[in-house]
Design an enzyme around this catalytic site. Structure first.
Site, PDB file in Angstrom:
ATOM      1  N   SER A 233      36.972  38.561  33.964  1.00 52.98           N
ATOM      2  CA  SER A 233      36.938  40.046  33.901  1.00 52.98           C
ATOM      3  C   SER A 233      35.579  40.727  34.767  1.00 52.98           C
ATOM      4  CB  SER A 233      36.552  40.299  32.346  1.00 52.98           C
ATOM      5  OG  SER A 233      36.698  41.807  32.110  1.00 52.98           O
ATOM      6  N   ARG A 234      34.518  40.570  34.350  1.00 48.14           N
ATOM      7  CA  ARG A 234      33.363  41.248  35.021  1.00 48.14           C
ATOM      8  C   ARG A 234      32.312  40.054  34.773  1.00 48.14           C
ATOM      9  NH1 ARG A 234      36.398  43.063  37.844  1.00 48.14           N
ATOM     10  NH2 ARG A 234      36.684  45.298  38.435  1.00 48.14           N
ATOM     11  N   GLU A 263      27.286  38.753  41.899  1.00 48.12           N
ATOM     12  CA  GLU A 263      28.363  38.289  42.787  1.00 48.12           C
ATOM     13  C   GLU A 263      28.381  39.121  43.968  1.00 48.12           C
ATOM     14  OE1 GLU A 263      32.216  38.799  40.504  1.00 48.12           O
ATOM     15  OE2 GLU A 263      32.480  40.476  42.069  1.00 48.12           O
ATOM     16  N   HIS A 295      36.246  35.754  42.905  1.00 46.33           N
ATOM     17  CA  HIS A 295      36.668  36.979  42.455  1.00 46.33           C
ATOM     18  C   HIS A 295      38.265  37.110  43.313  1.00 46.33           C
ATOM     19  CE1 HIS A 295      35.692  41.164  40.438  1.00 46.33           C
ATOM     20  NE2 HIS A 295      37.014  41.025  40.774  1.00 46.33           N
TER      21      HIS A 295
END
Ligand code: NAD
Length: 335
Positions: A233-234, A263, A295
């Site tokens: 997700s994040r 990131e 990602h």
């Protein structure tokens, strides 16, 4: 309209040009990530197209507004990287791509689970070296295990459906239970119960002030010993140091990440010739039971095409005075 496109890669250019094949808009591509230093590149462009690691904080938005930007077109579903309150104050409209391919992210999530469980990443290397030993490759049947899905919106609901089809018992947690999941037999339970009972915990809620560091020392402590934790997700949902401690103690038995808190300084770039300075990230890479992708969960042909087409459609709508896929500070319109 004149559009400045930040964080551009070759694939962005290819798909955005295809989406703009009638030449209605004029796109200027910048490889740079958007921040205080690069914001001046957007001068003279009423529209700015941004990606997930572009920084749209109050200072950057202030520069953009002063330079004449009127629309921020996010090439993402998530909007945690935008200071929406400042955007609203400055009269900047923010639009996004609400659902480009939830299947892409859901399928990658399952890919991480299967790879970690059956240690496919390790077998790949072993077999290439002529090592056919099975020692250390023992996995478990997903069938019959309990999986906890935190956030059952578009992506989480698909993950839940796939896990149900594997024969998992699926527990879930969300501010608003999803009737589609309930019909599948997913049980909504308090987060403490989900963490205590799940063999696999997978995160699909957005990053908000409430969900930041949802996975921390306390919540890792509430999980089953040897749990598999997946985050596509994040990055900010997970306090990385707490997870490193959990891996060292064996509390976390498997960790699959497609996103990482810091990131922005790493992902989407080839750093193979450089010394990576992030010691916590490098520590994560030393564990045999950690699998990290950069990602890429969204990265399917279908998703990238949808992102480009929706971004161009959002901008066309704005030019015609319509509002599509707008994000506002207190809510998302439409849901
Ligand atoms: P969505 O808005 O459809 O679903 C999010 C769900 O989380 C909603 O049901 C919402 O009610 C729930 N939620 C919100 N706050 C919560 C909380 N405090 N606790 C529990 N649940 C909560 O979003 P989506 O399209 O399913 O995407 C989920 C997330 O996946 C996005 O926020 C984005 O950050 C991430 N994402 C990652 C990638 C990738 O490439 N890795 C790609 C797309 C999206």
């Amino acid at each position: 309209m004149k559009i400045s496109v930040f964080s551009t890669k070759t694939y962005d250019r290819e798909f955005l040009d295809a989406a703009n094949r009638d030449g209605r808009h004029e796109l200027a591509y910048f490889e740079a990530r958007l921040n205080e230093k690069t914001a001046p590149l957007a001068a003279g462009f009423p529209v700015l197209a941004a990606f997930v690691n572009d920084n749209l904080n109050a200072e950057v938005l202030g520069i953009l507004a002063e330079q004449g930007t009127r629309l921020i077109a996010l090439r993402s579903a998530g909007f945690n990287h935008v200071d929406l309150a400042s955007a609203e104050k400055l009269g900047l409209r923010v639009v996004r791509v609400p659902a480009y391919s939830p299947y892409a992210v859901a399928e990658h999530t399952i890919g991480l689970m299967l790879t970690l469980n059956r240690k496919i990443h390790r077998s790949f290397n072993r077999v290439r070296e002529g090592n056919f030993s099975l020692d250390g490759l023992l996995g478990f049947d997903l069938h019959g295990k309990t999986a906890g899905v935190i956030g059952t919106g578009t992506i989480g609901a698909i993950v839940a459906r796939i896990l149900v089809s594997f024969g998992c018992r699926v527990l879930a947690q969300d501010l608003r239970p999803n009737p589609e999941c309930e019909r599948l037999g997913v049980s909504y339970v308090p987060v403490e119960e989900l963490l205590a009972e799940s063999d696999i915990v997978t995160l699909h809620c957005p990053l908000t002030p409430e969900t930041r560091h949802l996975i921390c020392t306390r919540t890792v402590g509430e999980m089953k010993s040897g749990v598999m934790l997946i985050n596509t997700s994040r990055g900010g949902l997970v306090a990385t140091e707490a997870v490193v401690a959990g891996l060292k103690s064996g509390k976390i038995g498997y960790l699959g990440l497609d996103v990482y808190e810091e990131e922005g300084d790493l992902f989407f770039e080839d750093l193979s010739q450089e010394v990576i300075q992030d010691d916590i990230f490098m520590r994560l890479l030393t564990f045999p039971n950690v699998l990290i992708t950069g990602h890429q969960a969204f990265f399917t042909r279908e998703a990238v095409r949808n992102i480009a087409e929706t971004t161009i459609a959002n901008i066309t709508a704005f030019e015609e005075g319509r509002v599509e896929n707008s994000v506002q500070s207190d809510r998302v319109v439409p849901r």
